[in-house]
Motif scaffolding. Structure first.
Motif, short mmCIF file in Angstrom:
data_model
loop_
_atom_site.label_atom_id
_atom_site.label_comp_id
_atom_site.label_asym_id
_atom_site.label_seq_id
_atom_site.Cartn_x
_atom_site.Cartn_y
_atom_site.Cartn_z
N UNK B 16 0.85 -1.18 0.00
CA UNK B 16 0.00 0.00 0.00
C UNK B 16 0.88 1.23 0.00
N UNK B 17 0.80 1.99 -1.02
CA UNK B 17 1.68 3.13 -1.13
C UNK B 17 1.35 4.21 -0.13
N UNK B 18 0.11 4.17 0.35
CA UNK B 18 -0.29 5.18 1.30
C UNK B 18 0.20 4.88 2.70
N UNK B 19 0.80 3.71 2.89
CA UNK B 19 1.39 3.37 4.20
C UNK B 19 0.43 3.59 5.35
N UNK B 20 -0.85 3.33 5.12
CA UNK B 20 -1.79 3.36 6.23
C UNK B 20 -1.45 2.26 7.21
N UNK B 21 -0.66 1.31 6.75
CA UNK B 21 -0.37 0.15 7.54
C UNK B 21 0.67 0.38 8.61
N UNK B 22 1.09 1.64 8.81
CA UNK B 22 2.12 1.83 9.83
C UNK B 22 1.51 1.80 11.22
N UNK B 23 0.82 0.73 11.50
CA UNK B 23 0.35 0.45 12.84
C UNK B 23 1.20 -0.73 13.25
N UNK B 24 2.09 -0.55 14.19
CA UNK B 24 3.12 -1.55 14.34
C UNK B 24 2.71 -2.63 15.32
N UNK B 25 3.31 -3.77 15.17
CA UNK B 25 2.96 -4.90 15.97
C UNK B 25 4.15 -5.32 16.80
N UNK B 26 3.92 -5.46 18.08
CA UNK B 26 4.95 -5.93 18.98
C UNK B 26 4.85 -7.44 19.05
N UNK B 27 4.77 -7.93 20.25
CA UNK B 27 4.58 -9.37 20.40
C UNK B 27 5.90 -10.07 20.65
N UNK B 28 5.81 -11.16 21.37
CA UNK B 28 6.99 -11.98 21.62
C UNK B 28 7.24 -12.87 20.42
N UNK B 29 8.34 -13.58 20.48
CA UNK B 29 8.78 -14.34 19.31
C UNK B 29 8.76 -15.83 19.60
N UNK B 30 8.20 -16.52 18.68
CA UNK B 30 8.23 -17.98 18.79
C UNK B 30 9.43 -18.42 17.96
N UNK B 31 10.45 -18.90 18.63
CA UNK B 31 11.72 -19.13 17.94
C UNK B 31 11.90 -20.60 17.64
N UNK B 32 12.25 -20.87 16.42
CA UNK B 32 12.62 -22.24 16.03
C UNK B 32 14.13 -22.36 16.18
N UNK B 33 14.54 -22.69 17.39
CA UNK B 33 15.97 -22.83 17.63
C UNK B 33 16.53 -24.06 16.94
N UNK B 34 15.70 -25.08 16.90
CA UNK B 34 16.18 -26.42 16.50
C UNK B 34 15.68 -26.76 15.12
N UNK B 35 16.56 -27.22 14.30
CA UNK B 35 16.19 -27.62 12.95
C UNK B 35 15.97 -29.13 12.97
N UNK B 36 14.73 -29.53 13.06
CA UNK B 36 14.43 -30.96 13.18
C UNK B 36 14.44 -31.62 11.81
N UNK B 37 14.97 -32.84 11.76
CA UNK B 37 14.88 -33.63 10.51
C UNK B 37 13.66 -34.53 10.65
N UNK B 38 12.56 -34.06 10.24
CA UNK B 38 11.31 -34.77 10.49
C UNK B 38 11.20 -36.06 9.70
N UNK B 39 10.70 -37.07 10.40
CA UNK B 39 10.44 -38.36 9.79
C UNK B 39 8.97 -38.69 10.03
#
Lengths: 385, 980
Positions: B16-39
């Motif tokens: 959106x060129x009008x950047x109405x979207x500059x309503x910012x979002x905080x929030x904590x982070x769900x981190x994928x620390x581990x790279x699982x080799x899924x089976x």
């Protein structure tokens, strides 16, 4: 001189007349009619006869093939019954439908609007069926003339109806057992059981036998409704029993199959399984065969209660088996129908269907019918071509 | 949560060129620390997703799943025709990384069933019994969902009544196992305290552990009184009522009120007699704490007095606190602040003890990033002295100091899902694994001589049924022998200071109470000697230490259990006993639905008076139970995980706007089974005429990759339609191109976000014939931090920050070129448990050619002004708000019933903004002059509606004339939204 003034045609009256004609035509168009056949089957109900035997001493169906699939408007909720070359089924969405078994075509339907899970009875070209709710919960329908004989509201019916002689027996959710005159629908007598009744009644000689959900089995005099004997099984009864004329066989939700003497109510034997039994046993001269929630089909000596064989489907079987000739047929929740040798229990036939088999099968003149959850009725038989 | 918002905000900002979207979002982070080799392991009824390190656990889980399937198939008289996806994790910390749900998964969540894709996601915590039970619990959900859906579908009534949450969870608990003593503890507490929530008010406790337990107990009552078959009949008849209570009336013949009366009466009959021989903890022991949640006491004597260290949550954050035991109502002091920084990201509540040695070094573990870390904190110097992280050990619990302070024992859960006992030599850092098997071992404590460890373990013969008994491991010989035995849970052993007694909690007689066993040391000669006297009176010098002869020191001492007695008879459970040198006992007690610390001054004297219990029969046989294993050839049934996508969302919408006309559109989202790879499609059309229908198709197609720590998004877009801004008035714009973004989480609380886009913008002003074409590129870099702690209507503690730098440029025609700076700092100063001073400082600057405007105004920022009607290329904003409770709760009683409402909170606020802009024709026509200074002051009320929406009412006055006067008019502004 007065002229007769010609009036404009009365459109309103014309409209009403056309409406009346349309309604009449429409009314005639709903419902169905069957062609009565000479048959040695006096009546059919759950299990195909008055003892709910789910067995026929008929010729074996060699290599059954799928003849056609019938498609009711919704899932069949109750046991199907056959008669006069017609299969009748009651559906979960409140339709009673009839199919011609020769051509596989729908003969017609009656809309009841309320769920029907109680097995109907077809007796002498008359269909008796019940619903769980609505203005008329128990109905008598003349299948030849295509109209109702009588209709009544007698409570919620979830258990199979049964006919004996001139009487129709039905038990409702409140535990009331009715003896109704078949012709008029009048109440001959009623009996109040100790708790609700979800299993069908059965008539053996002059006794009407009912079982309540709390496990009390009562035998009532057919004519008077007086209690003749009572047996407290201590188990939960939901399945409809079957009989060989002198014994009653009853599956319970407590994983046990009971055998009682029909005349005295004394317990003859009991057989333990590992699962709840919702099914009506198939009764032949030597044995009874039934399916169980533990996934097995058991064949038991009906005199001694000893196991003859068992077959493991590895899924739940909560619909009855049917024995035709020397083969036991049944359907399971794994979307398969099977045929087992009645003597050895070996699998001799199987057929995949499109849904879980959730209704009891029926048989008519060489045709085997299974209701399947995906709203189909599978009709198997020998392909004469 | 954060994942979706990040994706959506990217779409909005960069498309959106009008950047109405500059309503910012905080929030904590769900981190994928581990790279699982899924089976994937395929069984008869399941597809089981696991990673190679936990292969054995996956096979055990598969066995239990098939076993449960068979049982439930029978119970429900129903079968599931498709294979059920089960996703296993070997540790809760891994489970918290799952992308199958966007929600954060706190430690209290034992698993879940996500019914959209039919996934069941379950972590192990080292306990085979609990793993099996959770699998069964979740499969009850699967079966119930399938059965009810099947019943409704067959009758064409899929929109009919759904079972309430208490029934769903209550049934899952009911049909997954027996009623246990923990459940009993909760119900006893509720009934005896008079706080049992009636079934008619279960909505008020929806989602809580209490709801689970009350729901389960209520259904047990129904099952016992009316028959087990009734439970299934509720589901089979679910279409026959307008609400779930109607189904009850149909099946049982009674409604909620009547059944509730019966049920409560039966509970009172059952539990009231307990008071004859049992006590409330607070009545029979001294109160140490009475607010918040407090547990895991560790006693420490210094020359300055006695202190108690424990884990506490009274403010919303879990901390380790220190309480002086001097008489006089001391207040606890926070020693370790948890849940605000990565270092002490999560302090494990109710699952790990802490310990302190006589030098005042506190040992505790917390989650820090991917795994737990063991910390040593000097409470005298108030500083951290050491920390330990062990490769392959995911969680660390219940560290215990050796008597000589040279080592620490703890329970560690490894990546394979096994929890074993470890000992750490502090000086060398050398780690020894003391047990190594599938049995669940925990709560280790050193013996008085330092040569053995006592610990709680499932290696007892009853372990398969969930029992834990106490064992001793001789460190020199490696021998393990049993000292308690039985189908019960014995845990948290602790030695008395003299070394004569071992105290622990046990539920062998009902709920958990303190038991003590007199322990005898069996000398190598076989003589049962008097117990060795070891004094642990810290600060009194070594002369009081008498640890026996040298021979005794070096010999392996065998501890034989003597008399066992039940020391406490409390109505509810107690945990984590801790001795004092004088023989007093601190412990955690559960009462009034909270955990508090209590003290029994004369525990040893009480022991002397109590009757001796029957001794446990110890056979010391090897326990022969083993977890079940699926009977398959693993290699034939296992394979590498391959992505298969299925629908997440499909939604259509039509809107009508008086200005912009009618729009219709749809949005779709698909993802793979593990939720790591997602596609979003947003599609709508806003054409005004049929000639424009194809040009007016707007879409965004985006892909998000969430499997690894750095998350990526990229996509393409096409937007076309009529727009408005203050510079150009109305114009048609067609804007199409692509975008790319990444997010790097530094920790749970902080992250960097980067995004870039490029696209062609064709703008056609309606008021003149000017056409503006630009080939735009933009790049934005943000730093986000959020460790806020929320109250009912908004944050009350912590802070939230965003700093964004960006540049947007037309690289082809140079029509657009501006720089962006956004700073939004929000800090919450906690004044008391329910009051806070919230301060917000915001600076938004766009400077350059065709710089976009920011918008302010409305209930969410500058109150008293219309929503987003104040605009400028530069906005500086300050808001100060005092947040306080106004009404805790209230209800209105009608003749037909009662309605209850939650809390209403208040706020006193002051908002001030300075807005600047280079101006536009519109503003010049309007007479607006820049810079503008605007403000407001007033009072606000906030009401949280069912936890989903906050209604806001602000009343105040504008500050005008460049902050020189206050308007005479009073504004009232009603809106919705959380506090900033």
């Amino acid at each position: 001189m007065n002229k007769k003034i010609r009036t404009q045609p009365n459109c309103a009256k014309l409209f009403l007349f056309l409406l009346f004609v349309s309604l009449a035509v429409f009314a005639c168009a709903s419902g169905f009619r069957v062609s009565p056949l000479e048959s040695d089957i006096q009546w059919t109900e759950i299990g195909g006869d008055g003892f709910h035997s789910f067995a026929r001493e008929a010729d074996d169906i060699e290599n059954p093939e799928l003849l056609f699939r019938l498609k009711p408007l919704s899932m069949v909720g109750s046991t199907i019954v056959t008669g006069d070359n017609t299969v009748f089924c009651c559906t979960q969405k409140g339709y009673l439908q009839a199919y011609d078994l020769t051509k596989g075509k729908l003969l017609g339907k009656i809309k009841i609007k309320y769920k029907m899970i109680s097995a109907p009875v077809y007796d002498n070209h008359t269909l008796y069926f019940a619903a769980v709710d609505g203005r008329f919960t128990i109905n008598s329908f003349d299948a030849v003339r295509g109209r109702f004989n009588w209709r009544k509201n007698l409570g919620v019916f979830e258990s199979a109806l049964t006919v004996s002689g001139d009487n129709l027996f039905a038990a409702n959710r409140s535990g009331l057992v009715y003896n109704l005159d078949k012709e008029s629908g009048d109440i001959v007598w009623e009996y109040q059981a100790d708790s609700e009744i979800l299993s069908g009644t059965i008539v053996v000689d002059d006794l009407v036998i009912v079982g309540s959900l709390k496990g009390i089995i009562s035998a009532l005099d057919k004519s008077t409704g007086e209690e003749v004997w009572q047996y407290n099984s201590g188990m939960i009864l939901r399945a409809t029993p079957s009989s060989d004329g002198s014994r009653i066989f009853w599956g319970t939700l407590d994983n046990t199959l009971l055998a009682l003497d029909a005349r005295s109510g004394s317990e003859l034997w009991r057989f333990n399984t590992n699962g709840a039994i919702y099914t009506t046993p198939s009764v032949t001269k030597e044995s009874i065969t039934f399916g169980c929630n533990d996934g097995k089909i058991y064949s038991i000596d009906k005199i001694t209660g000893e196991e003859r064989w068992r077959f493991d489907t590895e899924t739940v079987v909560n619909t009855s088996c049917i024995t035709i000739g020397s083969t036991v047929y049944f359907g399971a929740l794994n979307k398969m129908v099977y045929g087992l040798d009645a003597v050895s229990g070996k699998k001799i036939w199987e057929f995949p269907v499109e849904g879980r088999v959730v209704g009891n099968p029926a048989y008519y003149d060489g045709k085997l019918i299974f209701p399947v959850e995906s709203r189909f009725l599978y009709v198997f038989g020998q392909n004469k071509n | 949560m954060k994942k979706y918002f990040f994706s959506i905000i990217l779409v909005l900002i960069f498309t959106s060129n009008d950047a109405l979207s500059q309503r910012f979002y905080y929030g904590r982070n769900k981190i994928q620390y581990t790279d699982f080799d899924w089976m994937v392991l395929t069984t008869d009824h399941f597809n089981i997703y696991y990673y190679p390190e936990m292969k054995k656990l996956a096979e055990q889980g598969a066995f239990y799943a098939e076993e449960s399937y068979k049982i439930l198939e029978n119970k429900f008289s129903h079968t599931i025709t498709k294979k059920i996806p089960l996703i296993f994790y070997s540790a809760h910390l891994f489970f918290q990384q799952t992308n199958t749900t966007a929600s954060f998964l706190p430690e209290g969540i034992g698993g879940f069933f996500e019914f959209f894709k039919g996934r069941v996601v379950i972590p192990s915590d080292g306990s085979t019994f609990r793993f099996k039970r959770v699998i069964h619990h979740e499969l009850v959900h699967v079966f119930m969902h399938s059965k009810i859906y099947w019943v409704q579908k067959n009758e064409g009534k899929t929109r009919q009544v759904q079972p309430p949450l208490w029934f769903i969870e209550g049934l899952a608990e009911l049909w997954s196992g027996e009623w246990d003593t923990q459940s009993e503890m909760v119900l006893v507490d509720q009934v005896l305290e008079g706080t049992l929530v009636p079934i008619t008010s279960f909505g008020a406790i929806a989602g809580s552990y209490l709801m689970y337990k009350e729901g389960e107990n209520f259904l047990r009552y129904i099952e016992k009184t009316y028959g087990e078959e009734k439970i299934l009949m509720f589901m089979e008849n679910i279409t026959r009522g307008k609400k779930f209570e109607d189904v009850f009336k149909l099946v049982i013949g009674k409604g909620y009120a009547e059944l509730n009366d019966e049920w409560v009466y039966s509970l009172k009959k059952q539990y009231y007699p307990l008071l004859e021989n049992n006590e409330f903890p607070r009545m029979a022991a001294e109160k140490v704490t009475d607010r918040g949640l407090n547990e895991a006491p560790a006693y420490h004597r210094t020359e300055y007095g006695d202190f108690l260290y424990y884990i506490s949550n009274t403010t919303g954050y879990t901390n380790i606190v220190k309480l002086s035991l001097k008489p006089g109502g001391q207040k606890p002091e926070i020693v370790i602040k948890g849940e605000r920084t990565e270092q002490y990201e999560v302090i494990h509540f109710l699952s790990s003890k802490i310990d302190i040695n006589e030098d005042g070094i506190l040992a505790f573990s917390t989650k820090s990033g991917e795994t737990d870390i063991l910390y040593l904190y000097d409470t005298n110097a108030n500083k951290l002295v050491d920390d330990f992280k062990f490769p392959g050990i995911i969680t660390i619990s219940s560290p215990s100091w050796s008597i000589d302070k040279s080592a620490i024992a703890f329970a560690g859960l490894n990546i394979a899902g096994n929890r074993d006992i470890y000992t750490l030599d502090i000086e060398s850092g050398f780690l020894s694994q003391e047990t190594d098997d599938f049995y669940d071992d925990k709560n280790p404590v050193w013996s008085p001589d330092g040569g053995s460890l006592v610990f709680s373990s499932s290696r007892t013969a009853y372990g398969e049924q969930g029992a834990y008994n106490l064992f001793v491991k001789e460190l020199d010989t490696g021998e393990i022998y049993q000292i308690t035995n039985g189908l019960h849970v014995d845990r948290s052993p602790v030695w008395s200071y003299e070394g004569n007694y071992l105290a622990y909690t046990s539920n062998r007689n009902g709920v958990a109470n303190v038991f003590m066993t007199h322990m005898y040391e069996v000398l190598p000669s076989g003589n049962k000697g008097r117990t060795t006297t070891i004094s642990f009176e810290s600060g009194l010098g070594d002369e009081n230490k008498d640890i026996g002869s040298e021979d005794l020191q070096n010999a392996a001492i065998f501890y034989e259990p003597g008399e066992t007695k039940q020391v406490t008879n409390f109505t509810t459970g107690v945990f984590d006993p801790e001795f004092t040198p004088e023989g007093g006992l601190f412990f955690t007690a559960f009462e009034r639905y909270s955990y508090q610390l209590r003290y029994l001054e004369n525990a040893l004297d009480i022991f002397e008076e109590k009757p001796i219990l029957e001794t446990d029969e110890i056979t010391n046989d090897d326990s022969d139970w083993k977890p079940g294993e699926i009977d398959i050839v693993h290699d034939q049934n296992a394979g590498v995980y391959e992505k298969k996508y299925s629908l997440d969302i499909a939604q259509g919408q039509v809107t009508n706007d008086p200005l912009f006309g009618t729009n219709g559109g749809a949005r779709f989202a698909i993802s793979d089974l593990l939720g790591n790879d997602r596609y979003f499609l947003l599609l709508y059309n806003n054409s005004q005429t049929k000639e424009n229908i194809f040009r007016s198709f707007n879409f965004t197609l985006m892909r998000s990759l969430l499997k690894k720590r750095i998350n990526y998004n990229y996509g393409i877009f096409h937007f076309s339609g009529r727009r408005f801004n203050e510079a150009d008035f109305f114009f048609n714009e067609r804007y199409y191109g692509g975008f790319f973004g990444m997010s790097y989480p530094i920790s749970l609380f902080e992250r960097f976000d980067f995004s870039t886009n490029f696209g062609r913008s064709e703008r056609d002003k309606l008021l003149d014939d000017q056409e503006r074409i630009a080939l735009l590129t933009g790049a934005y870099l943000s730093y986000v931090k959020d460790n806020s702690m929320w109250g009912p209507t908004g944050p009350l503690d912590g802070a939230r920050y965003i700093v964004t730098l960006g540049k947007t440029k037309d690289i082809s025609y140079n029509n657009v070129s501006y720089n962006t700076l956004i700073i939004d700092l929000r800090k919450y100063f906690r004044l008391s448990n329910s009051t806070a001073l919230a301060v917000r400082l915001m600076t938004n600057i766009n400077r350059g050619r065709e710089a976009q405007r920011f918008y302010i105004g409305g209930s969410w920022d500058l109150r008293g002004y219309p929503l987003w009607q104040i605009w400028g290329q530069e906005i500086n904003f300050l808001s100060v708000e005092y947040r306080f409770p106004f009404i805790d709760n209230f209800g209105i009683r009608f003749p037909f019933g009662r309605m209850g409402f939650g809390a209403i909170r208040g706020a006193l606020f002051l908002d001030a903004a300075r807005i600047n802009d280079s101006g536009s024709e519109f503003t010049r026509l309007d007479g607006v002059e820049f810079p503008r200074k605007l403000g407001s002051v007033g009072i606000g009320f906030r009401f949280n509606l069912a936890g989903a929406l906050v209604l806001r009412l602000d009343i105040g006055k504008r500050i005008q004339n460049n902050f020189s006067s206050i308007s005479g008019k009073t504004f009232k502004q009603f809106f919705f939204g959380w506090d900033f």
